[in-house]
Design an enzyme around this catalytic site. Structure first.
Site, PDB file in Angstrom:
ATOM      1  N   LYS A  27       7.892  -1.168  -6.221  1.00 20.21           N
ATOM      2  CA  LYS A  27       8.531  -1.686  -4.769  1.00 20.21           C
ATOM      3  C   LYS A  27      10.026  -1.362  -4.919  1.00 20.21           C
ATOM      4  O   LYS A  27      10.266  -0.152  -5.359  1.00 20.21           O
ATOM      5  CB  LYS A  27       8.416  -3.339  -4.995  1.00 20.21           C
ATOM      6  CG  LYS A  27       6.716  -3.809  -5.013  1.00 20.21           C
ATOM      7  CD  LYS A  27       6.655  -5.362  -4.590  1.00 20.21           C
ATOM      8  CE  LYS A  27       5.126  -5.662  -4.845  1.00 20.21           C
ATOM      9  NZ  LYS A  27       4.819  -6.875  -4.176  1.00 20.21           N
ATOM     10  N   GLU A  52       3.367  -6.018   2.413  1.00 17.03           N
ATOM     11  CA  GLU A  52       4.668  -6.146   2.753  1.00 17.03           C
ATOM     12  C   GLU A  52       5.303  -4.927   3.793  1.00 17.03           C
ATOM     13  O   GLU A  52       6.160  -5.282   4.524  1.00 17.03           O
ATOM     14  CB  GLU A  52       5.667  -5.675   1.492  1.00 17.03           C
ATOM     15  CG  GLU A  52       5.695  -7.067   0.521  1.00 17.03           C
ATOM     16  CD  GLU A  52       5.819  -6.837  -0.891  1.00 17.03           C
ATOM     17  OE1 GLU A  52       6.096  -5.720  -1.235  1.00 17.03           O
ATOM     18  OE2 GLU A  52       5.212  -7.631  -1.547  1.00 17.03           O
ATOM     19  N   GLU A  55      -5.456  -7.218  -2.012  1.00 12.59           N
ATOM     20  CA  GLU A  55      -4.404  -7.942  -2.578  1.00 12.59           C
ATOM     21  C   GLU A  55      -4.302  -9.349  -1.586  1.00 12.59           C
ATOM     22  O   GLU A  55      -3.842  -8.991  -0.417  1.00 12.59           O
ATOM     23  CB  GLU A  55      -3.333  -7.121  -2.475  1.00 12.59           C
ATOM     24  CG  GLU A  55      -3.278  -6.009  -3.229  1.00 12.59           C
ATOM     25  CD  GLU A  55      -1.857  -5.502  -3.788  1.00 12.59           C
ATOM     26  OE1 GLU A  55      -1.337  -5.225  -4.721  1.00 12.59           O
ATOM     27  OE2 GLU A  55      -0.845  -5.405  -2.762  1.00 12.59           O
ATOM     28  N   SER A  95      -0.032 -10.809  -8.513  1.00  8.40           N
ATOM     29  CA  SER A  95      -0.063 -11.500  -9.844  1.00  8.40           C
ATOM     30  C   SER A  95      -0.403 -11.265 -10.981  1.00  8.40           C
ATOM     31  O   SER A  95      -0.981 -12.020 -11.768  1.00  8.40           O
ATOM     32  CB  SER A  95      -0.146 -13.137  -9.443  1.00  8.40           C
ATOM     33  OG  SER A  95       0.931 -13.471  -8.486  1.00  8.40           O
ATOM     34  N   HIS A 130       0.211  -1.663   2.522  1.00 14.35           N
ATOM     35  CA  HIS A 130       0.683  -2.883   1.568  1.00 14.35           C
ATOM     36  C   HIS A 130       1.170  -3.853   2.701  1.00 14.35           C
ATOM     37  O   HIS A 130       1.627  -3.960   3.495  1.00 14.35           O
ATOM     38  CB  HIS A 130       1.631  -2.480   0.634  1.00 14.35           C
ATOM     39  CG  HIS A 130       2.085  -3.654  -0.379  1.00 14.35           C
ATOM     40  ND1 HIS A 130       2.623  -4.649   0.050  1.00 14.35           N
ATOM     41  CD2 HIS A 130       1.776  -3.870  -1.663  1.00 14.35           C
ATOM     42  CE1 HIS A 130       2.814  -5.644  -1.152  1.00 14.35           C
ATOM     43  NE2 HIS A 130       2.162  -4.795  -2.162  1.00 14.35           N
ATOM     44  N   GLY A 140       3.241 -11.838  -5.958  1.00  7.28           N
ATOM     45  CA  GLY A 140       4.405 -12.372  -6.388  1.00  7.28           C
ATOM     46  C   GLY A 140       4.463 -13.867  -6.642  1.00  7.28           C
ATOM     47  O   GLY A 140       5.538 -14.451  -6.666  1.00  7.28           O
ATOM     48  N   GLY A 195       2.504  -5.359  -9.282  1.00  5.49           N
ATOM     49  CA  GLY A 195       3.888  -5.236  -8.943  1.00  5.49           C
ATOM     50  C   GLY A 195       4.826  -5.804  -9.957  1.00  5.49           C
ATOM     51  O   GLY A 195       5.254  -4.915 -10.878  1.00  5.49           O
ATOM     52  N   ASN A 250       3.171  -0.619  -8.732  1.00  3.17           N
ATOM     53  CA  ASN A 250       3.966  -0.691  -7.580  1.00  3.17           C
ATOM     54  C   ASN A 250       5.129  -1.203  -7.939  1.00  3.17           C
ATOM     55  O   ASN A 250       5.428  -2.474  -7.966  1.00  3.17           O
ATOM     56  CB  ASN A 250       2.992  -1.424  -6.635  1.00  3.17           C
ATOM     57  CG  ASN A 250       3.997  -1.570  -5.240  1.00  3.17           C
ATOM     58  OD1 ASN A 250       5.132  -0.973  -5.007  1.00  3.17           O
ATOM     59  ND2 ASN A 250       3.474  -2.510  -4.253  1.00  3.17           N
TER      60      ASN A 250
END
Ligand code: PGA
Length: 245
Positions: free
Chosen positions: A10, A96, A164, A208, A94, A170, A229, A8
């Site tokens: 992003k 986010e 996730e 992560s 997701h 992250g 990510g 991903n």
């Protein structure tokens, strides 16, 4: 089950960066791989990357889609548009998107349905926040998100789930193997209760994942791959994760 390692990207990469990354992955994937590979670039790069990965072992996906096929939705892109560019997958829900764009389970469900209509495999993301985990609500949150955002009629081959934990994305923090095993087992149970072939739906872990922790995570029961990510932006680290599978 053959694992899926998905990158991903992003909101990262200009055209030259994306092309270089995709070209490096395609070169590494010249020989048969032990897992399936997927990259999900930002929408601006999908057409470029489609030309690079065409005919290779690297599949292509979007990071989001609108629930409608077309219309007055400024700034959005539809599942049909992703399909038109050669995508096979699309990430929906997701954290986010859920947090920054206020996406509810109902919105995520509508997006996942739109993906299925276009023969795109939705990668439906679920996961608890740190506060929810601390309050002992992890399984209830994840089961609720699954119930609310996974469409009926999905099945193994047309659906991927990504667990996730929001606090792991992250941050460099990952759940312990027994913690992640507990959640993946609950997701498996929910899928098996709902779908005849729920045992064969891939459940990815994301948050992560890196070259160092991938091997341990990928050996946990009911982990069928990774949604990566930060570490997917470097061809060598993404490849190391794929090799750990
Ligand atoms: P991360 O992101 O690997 O950078 O933690 C994972 C994701 O958000 O899909």
């Amino acid at each position: 089950m053959r694992k899926l390692v998905a990158g991903n990207w992003k909101m990262n990469g200009l055209r030259a960066d994306g092309a270089a990354l995709a070209e490096a992955l395609v070169a590494k994937a010249m020989a048969p791989t032990a897992c399936d590979l997927l990259v999900c670039p930002p929408a601006t790069l999908i057409a470029d990357i489609a030309a690079i990965v065409k005919g290779s072992r690297v599949a292509l996906g979007g990071q989001d889609c609108h629930a409608e096929t077309k219309g007055a939705h400024t700034g959005d892109i539809s599942a049909a548009m992703l399909k038109d560019l050669g995508c096979a997958y699309v990430i929906v829900g997701h954290s986010e998107r859920r947090t920054n764009h206020g996406e509810t389970d109902a919105i995520v469900l509508a997006k996942a349905k739109a993906a299925l209509v276009q023969n795109l495999v939705p990668i439906v993301c679920v996961g608890e926040t740190a506060a929810q985990r601390d309050a002992g609500q992890t399984l209830a949150i994840v089961e609720g998100q699954l119930a609310g955002s996974v469409p009926d009629g999905a099945a193994a081959g047309t659906l991927v789930i990504a667990y996730e934990p929001v606090w792991a994305i992250g941050t460099g923090r990952t759940p312990k193997p027994d913690e992640v095993a507990e959640v993946h087992a609950a997701i498996r149970a929910a899928l098996s209760a709902r779908f005849a072939n729920g045992a064969a739906v891939r459940i990815l872990y994301g948050g992560s994942v890196n070259a160092k922790n991938a091997a341990e995570l990928m050996h946990v029961a009911n982990i069928d791959g990774a949604l990566v990510g930060g570490a997917s932006l470097d061809a060598a680290s993404f490849w190391a994760i794929a090799e750990a599978c």
